[in-house]
Design a protein around this motif. Structure first.
Motif, PDB file in Angstrom:
ATOM      1  N   MET A 356       7.778 -23.149 -11.680  1.00 25.56           N
ATOM      2  CA  MET A 356       9.204 -22.920 -11.817  1.00 25.56           C
ATOM      3  C   MET A 356      10.018 -23.542 -10.692  1.00 25.56           C
ATOM      4  N   SER A 357       9.399 -23.951  -9.615  1.00 30.77           N
ATOM      5  CA  SER A 357      10.133 -24.645  -8.556  1.00 30.77           C
ATOM      6  C   SER A 357      10.438 -26.089  -8.940  1.00 30.77           C
ATOM      7  N   ASP A 358       9.647 -26.696  -9.795  1.00 33.81           N
ATOM      8  CA  ASP A 358       9.939 -28.067 -10.231  1.00 33.81           C
ATOM      9  C   ASP A 358      10.443 -28.129 -11.670  1.00 33.81           C
ATOM     10  N   CYS A 423      15.201 -30.953 -14.395  1.00 33.74           N
ATOM     11  CA  CYS A 423      14.001 -30.470 -13.706  1.00 33.74           C
ATOM     12  C   CYS A 423      14.160 -30.732 -12.212  1.00 33.74           C
ATOM     13  N   PHE A 424      14.276 -31.997 -11.831  1.00 34.25           N
ATOM     14  CA  PHE A 424      14.587 -32.303 -10.424  1.00 34.25           C
ATOM     15  C   PHE A 424      15.897 -31.637 -10.020  1.00 34.25           C
ATOM     16  N   LEU A 433       7.391 -23.945  -1.588  1.00 36.19           N
ATOM     17  CA  LEU A 433       6.803 -25.179  -2.096  1.00 36.19           C
ATOM     18  C   LEU A 433       7.785 -26.317  -1.841  1.00 36.19           C
ATOM     19  N   SER A 434       7.273 -27.437  -1.451  1.00 39.28           N
ATOM     20  CA  SER A 434       8.127 -28.613  -1.239  1.00 39.28           C
ATOM     21  C   SER A 434       8.412 -29.276  -2.573  1.00 39.28           C
ATOM     22  N   ARG A 435       9.625 -29.810  -2.711  1.00 41.40           N
ATOM     23  CA  ARG A 435      10.005 -30.446  -3.967  1.00 41.40           C
ATOM     24  C   ARG A 435       9.304 -31.798  -4.117  1.00 41.40           C
TER      25      ARG A 435
END
Length: 488
Positions: A356-358, A423-424, A433-435
């Motif tokens: 879900m972070s990306d 998304c981005f 988390l790193s993108r």
């Protein structure tokens, strides 16, 4: 063929779980001799080895082709009516300097919705006259910067913004072109959060107040110049009836406004849908353009007015299908689910190194995506899978339901298509988390267009971390603060 009873009704059991449906994947997507997915002539294995995973991959030729097709489609549809179209790429879908340059090169303008997006477009070297600024709550600083830079159009979203833009234009000695965003009341066939023309929501001026808004704009001449009315009814729309009704309502007011002066343009926004799943049937852009223009021309004929110049603002339909996200599988587990009738079935959870972070859309909108093996093909029987992310949330799901070969295993590469839009743009650092990086591929060449973050990047922002390359934060000089809204 055994169909898993846990599969949703819309999901087809595949004849081949390795197939890449052409209407969902980028135009260049294929399998190489070893079975690996290739995009833009570059192997997914090579991309993962060079840039790591998760990884956003954009097919440059596909994105540029869709931009050019959109411009051509509206131009061709309007030519018989002695009118033209201005196509804005909606940067909120995905924006970076390289994508700005692609869109400008294909003849599109750029629509930005914040000071940050404006900064990206200007950093890409865009002619400010080819930019449009949106936003329901533009700051005074954002308005001032846009006017000072010479932005081609500002969409005013409230009566108070009319005065703010006029004051900025007077301050800079400019005449600023504006559009009036209208809440048409048309309900798009889309997710509740994606419908932006319902009466009870934050965007736009009610249709009944349009004449008053335009009168206020005309009263601020020569600092303001009216381009026309603007409407945006929602996103991920497959049918054009909502657009047609919005156009009819706006053109009725448009015709009345002509009595008081020029109204050269009508902007119908964007929101054209794309195929995320094999079962989706998104209309071709040529069909959308023809349908919209024919409807506008028909209404104009009824009203006895010329067809105005049209503007549209697609984003997802241009960049969405061009994008693919690559992940590496970390774990798999089979979960036995008991039905109401006491029967049991197995759902396989495939956990990947993102989530879900990306790609926030499944958690945010309940959006559905598909998935395929990216590093190989397999003749194993298809298994129903749910692709889960690695975040500490039970709702962290990337793909709710699809079939992968039953031998999917840790270390496999998988790819999720149609991830070029939102998304981005919606990515976060949840759980620190790193993108991911964004890589453009074309003609067998891959290049980074947005660098991925590292843990060092995240720690650099933490004021409690002592680092020699980070200056201690200093209080902001009050004289350097941006202009503030005066409170009553």
């Amino acid at each position: 063929m055994s169909v898993n009873p846990l599969a949703p009704a819309w999901l087809r059991h595949p004849d081949d779980a390795n197939a890449l449906p052409a209407h969902v994947w980028p135009a260049s997507a294929a399998r190489d001799a070893d079975g690996a997915l290739t995009i833009g002539g570059v192997s997914a294995r090579e991309l993962a080895d060079r840039f790591g995973t998760p990884l956003y991959v954009i097919d440059e030729a596909d994105a540029r082709s869709r931009a050019a097709r959109t411009r051509a489609a509206f131009g061709a549809a309007l030519a018989p009516h002695a009118s033209t179209a201005t196509v804005y790429y909606a940067g909120k879908a995905f924006l970076c300097t390289e994508v700005v340059r692609w869109m400008l090169a294909e003849g599109l303008n750029i629509d930005v919705a914040s000071g940050g997006e404006l900064a990206v477009a200007l950093a890409a070297g865009a002619d400010p006259a080819r930019l449009g600024l949106h936003g329901n709550n533009k700051s005074l600083a954002e308005i001032d910067r846009a006017v000072g830079a010479g932005v081609g159009a500002i969409v005013v979203d409230s009566l108070v913004e009319i005065d703010r833009v006029a004051e900025a234009a007077e301050r800079h000695g400019r005449t600023q072109a504006v559009r009036v965003r209208i809440n048409s009341g048309v309900h798009a066939h889309t997710h509740e959060y994606l419908a932006t023309a319902r009466e009870d929501q934050k965007f736009g001026i009610p249709l009944a107040d349009a004449a008053d808004a335009v009168a206020r704009i005309r009263a601020r001449a020569p600092h303001l110049r009216l381009l026309g009315l603007h409407s945006h009814i929602g996103s991920q729309i497959f049918v054009v009836d909502g657009f047609l009704e919005a156009a009819r309502r706006l053109l009725t007011v448009h015709a009345e406004l002509l009595a008081g002066g020029e109204v050269p343009e009508l902007n119908l926004g964007g929101g054209f849908g794309i195929a995320y799943l094999e079962t989706d049937e998104a209309p071709a852009i040529e069909s959308i353009a023809t349908g919209l223009v024919d409807a506008v021309a028909s209404v104009c004929g009824e009203l006895g007015i010329p067809v105005p110049r049209l503007a549209v603002e697609p984003g997802r339909s241009i960049i969405g299908p061009a994008g693919v996200t690559l992940y590496e599988v970390g774990t798999t587990k089979d979960v036995v689910v008991t039905g109401d009738d006491g029967s049991t079935a197995v759902r396989r959870y495939v956990s990947v190194d993102g989530g879900m972070s990306d790609n926030a859309r499944p958690a945010l909108y309940g959006a559905d995506y598909g998935v395929r093996l990216a590093g190989r093909v397999s003749s194993a029987d298809p298994a129903l899978v749910r692709v889960a992310g690695k975040h500490c949330e039970s709702g962290d799901i990337v793909v709710q339901a699809d079939y992968l070969p039953g031998d999917v295993a840790p270390g496999d590469l998988v790819a999720v298509p149609a991830t070029g839009a939102y998304c981005f743009s919606l990515a976060s650092n949840y759980n620190y988390l790193s993108r991911p990086a964004v890589v453009a591929v074309r003609d067998g060449v891959a290049r980074v267009i947005v660098r991925g973050e590292t843990e060092a990047d995240l720690l650099r922002r933490d004021a409690g971390v002592v680092s020699p390359d980070v200056d201690d934060a200093q209080p902001l000089d009050p004289a350097a603060r941006p202009e503030r809204i005066t409170r009553p």
